[in-house]
Write a protein that holds these residues in place. Structure first.
Motif, PDB file in Angstrom:
ATOM      1  N   ALA A  65     -34.037  -5.257  31.252  1.00 21.90           N
ATOM      2  CA  ALA A  65     -35.376  -5.855  31.322  1.00 21.90           C
ATOM      3  C   ALA A  65     -35.229  -7.317  31.753  1.00 21.90           C
ATOM      4  N   PRO A  66     -35.881  -7.748  32.831  1.00 21.62           N
ATOM      5  CA  PRO A  66     -35.656  -9.103  33.357  1.00 21.62           C
ATOM      6  C   PRO A  66     -36.425 -10.174  32.592  1.00 21.62           C
ATOM      7  N   VAL A  67     -36.070 -10.341  31.316  1.00 26.30           N
ATOM      8  CA  VAL A  67     -36.649 -11.377  30.454  1.00 26.30           C
ATOM      9  C   VAL A  67     -35.502 -12.071  29.717  1.00 26.30           C
ATOM     10  N   GLN A  68     -35.816 -13.184  29.073  1.00 29.83           N
ATOM     11  CA  GLN A  68     -34.797 -13.860  28.283  1.00 29.83           C
ATOM     12  C   GLN A  68     -34.563 -13.127  26.963  1.00 29.83           C
ATOM     13  N   LEU A  69     -33.425 -13.387  26.341  1.00 30.65           N
ATOM     14  CA  LEU A  69     -33.076 -12.719  25.093  1.00 30.65           C
ATOM     15  C   LEU A  69     -34.181 -12.868  24.045  1.00 30.65           C
ATOM     16  N   GLU A  70     -34.776 -14.048  23.973  1.00 28.83           N
ATOM     17  CA  GLU A  70     -35.801 -14.303  22.972  1.00 28.83           C
ATOM     18  C   GLU A  70     -37.063 -13.466  23.204  1.00 28.83           C
ATOM     19  N   ARG A  76     -31.218  -6.081  25.634  1.00 33.00           N
ATOM     20  CA  ARG A  76     -30.666  -5.318  26.767  1.00 33.00           C
ATOM     21  C   ARG A  76     -31.320  -5.776  28.073  1.00 33.00           C
ATOM     22  N   ILE A  77     -30.960  -6.962  28.485  1.00 35.35           N
ATOM     23  CA  ILE A  77     -31.640  -7.602  29.610  1.00 35.35           C
ATOM     24  C   ILE A  77     -30.781  -7.675  30.871  1.00 35.35           C
ATOM     25  N   ALA A  78     -29.481  -7.444  30.764  1.00 35.73           N
ATOM     26  CA  ALA A  78     -28.574  -7.616  31.898  1.00 35.73           C
ATOM     27  C   ALA A  78     -28.411  -6.323  32.684  1.00 35.73           C
ATOM     28  N   TYR A 167     -32.177  -9.741  16.472  1.00 38.50           N
ATOM     29  CA  TYR A 167     -32.294  -8.285  16.567  1.00 38.50           C
ATOM     30  C   TYR A 167     -31.920  -7.612  15.257  1.00 38.50           C
ATOM     31  N   PRO A 168     -32.426  -6.406  15.020  1.00 36.82           N
ATOM     32  CA  PRO A 168     -32.146  -5.715  13.753  1.00 36.82           C
ATOM     33  C   PRO A 168     -30.693  -5.270  13.661  1.00 36.82           C
ATOM     34  N   PRO A 169     -30.200  -5.040  12.439  1.00 34.46           N
ATOM     35  CA  PRO A 169     -28.812  -4.606  12.258  1.00 34.46           C
ATOM     36  C   PRO A 169     -28.461  -3.349  13.038  1.00 34.46           C
ATOM     37  N   GLU A 319     -40.065 -21.788  28.842  1.00 30.72           N
ATOM     38  CA  GLU A 319     -38.908 -22.220  28.053  1.00 30.72           C
ATOM     39  C   GLU A 319     -37.665 -22.365  28.937  1.00 30.72           C
ATOM     40  N   SER A 320     -37.499 -21.447  29.883  1.00 29.16           N
ATOM     41  CA  SER A 320     -36.308 -21.482  30.733  1.00 29.16           C
ATOM     42  C   SER A 320     -36.290 -22.705  31.632  1.00 29.16           C
TER      43      SER A 320
END
Length: 335
Positions: A65-70, A76-78, A167-169, A319-320
């Protein structure tokens, strides 16, 4: 959460059942924070697997997904890639977590049963590097830029801590940082059998440890985060160095470019033109703010405002671009 152990991969169920308890015990023994309940064998087709898209014969890509980690629910963005030769398989980047690395391994096994000989990390950022343990356990030689080990080691605790908060455990369980087996200071070639990959360490650009991969058989360049599409580019190395890298097209020029984020591009110009415009505008805005004598605290909002007309082009923009403005100011104020 089930933990997939690639060292337990066997060609028949009886061998798996025989060896599974020992393999699980050996793995858990090195991780005192985890407790194993049981060891079971599963056919690979029953395991969760990342969706992959074939972009050329023997070349498969998973698009993040082409978004930032936040801005992501699971990190799973890469973009990740798999290249299949006649003898073995190379993987390019491994994702953000062990969970994603496991699903990448399962996806590979649905494509081929050839050995996974290499995992190539394009740089140290966690969305590309933290699934590496799974592929390393599967027998892959982990290859990176020469500067990656130190960069990753210095950031390991903060990466794991930040991702654990985001992110969750269930997403981050057993995720760990592993170091490369081979760190390249110059170009290298990997022969997969009937298919040779060319690895090219870059000068300081997006980071100080960027590594691109070229598959001559398909004319595909795996650029890592040297190329962003859709997601706002992030300067974590050198703005000027990154611009210089883009000014020198690869030789031979690729027919297809797989960026670190965003859609696959048909050729070099399509891949880099929006990024070139963004980074050029960033450099010009920062230079103007510095020339006006603004301190960084005042310059950053001015730079961000100067680039505001690009917000509709790039995801995770506000933010970026503020991070980029700070990085650009720090670099260019000494020119």
């Amino acid at each position: 959460m089930p933990i997939l152990l690639p060292r337990g991969e066997r060609r028949d169920a009886a061998s798996c059942a025989r060896d599974a308890p020992r393999i699980a015990q050996d793995w858990i023994a090195g991780r005192p924070g985890l407790v194993a309940q049981a060891a079971r064998c599963h056919p690979v087709e029953e395991l969760p697997a990342l969706p992959m898209r074939q972009i050329a014969p023997g070349v498969h890509v998973h698009l993040g997904a082409p978004v930032q980690l936040e801005d992501s629910a699971d990190g799973r963005i890469a973009n990740l890639a798999v290249v299949i030769g006649e003898r073995s398989v190379a993987v390019i980047d491994a994702g953000v977590s062990r969970a994603q690395g496991q699903e990448l391994f399962a996806a590979i096994r649905r494509l081929t049963d050839l050995p996974i000989s290499h995992l190539i990390l394009t740089h140290m950022h966690p969305d590309h590097a933290l699934g590496a343990s799974v592929l390393q356990e599967a027998g892959a030689e982990l290859v990176s830029h020469a500067a990656l080990p130190l960069a990753l080691q210095m950031r390991a605790d903060s990466y794991l801590g930040n991702l654990g908060r985001l992110y969750p455990p269930s997403e981050m369980l057993a995720t760990e940082v592993v170091m490369p087996d081979t760190a390249l200071s110059g170009p290298a070639r990997i022969d997969l059998g009937g298919r040779v990959l060319e690895l090219r360490p870059a000068p300081v650009a997006h980071t100080d440890n960027d590594l691109s991969v070229f598959d001559a058989a398909s004319g595909t360049l795996f650029a890592g985060d040297l190329v962003f599409r859709d997601l706002t580019p992030i300067v974590d190395g050198s703005l000027r160095g990154w611009m210089d890298w883009m000014d020198l097209p690869p030789d031979p020029e690729p027919r297809v470019v797989v960026p670190g984020h965003g859609p696959v591009a048909s050729g070099w110009a399509e891949a880099i033109t929006p990024q070139q415009r963004f980074l050029k505008a960033l450099a010009e805005a920062a230079t103007a703010a510095i020339g006006a004598g603004l301190p960084m605290s005042e310059a950053v909002p001015v730079i961000v405002n100067d680039l505001a007309d690009m917000e509709n082009i790039w995801n995770s923009f506000p933010e970026s671009v503020a991070r980029d403005a700070t990085a650009a100011y720090k670099e260019l104020e000494w020119e």
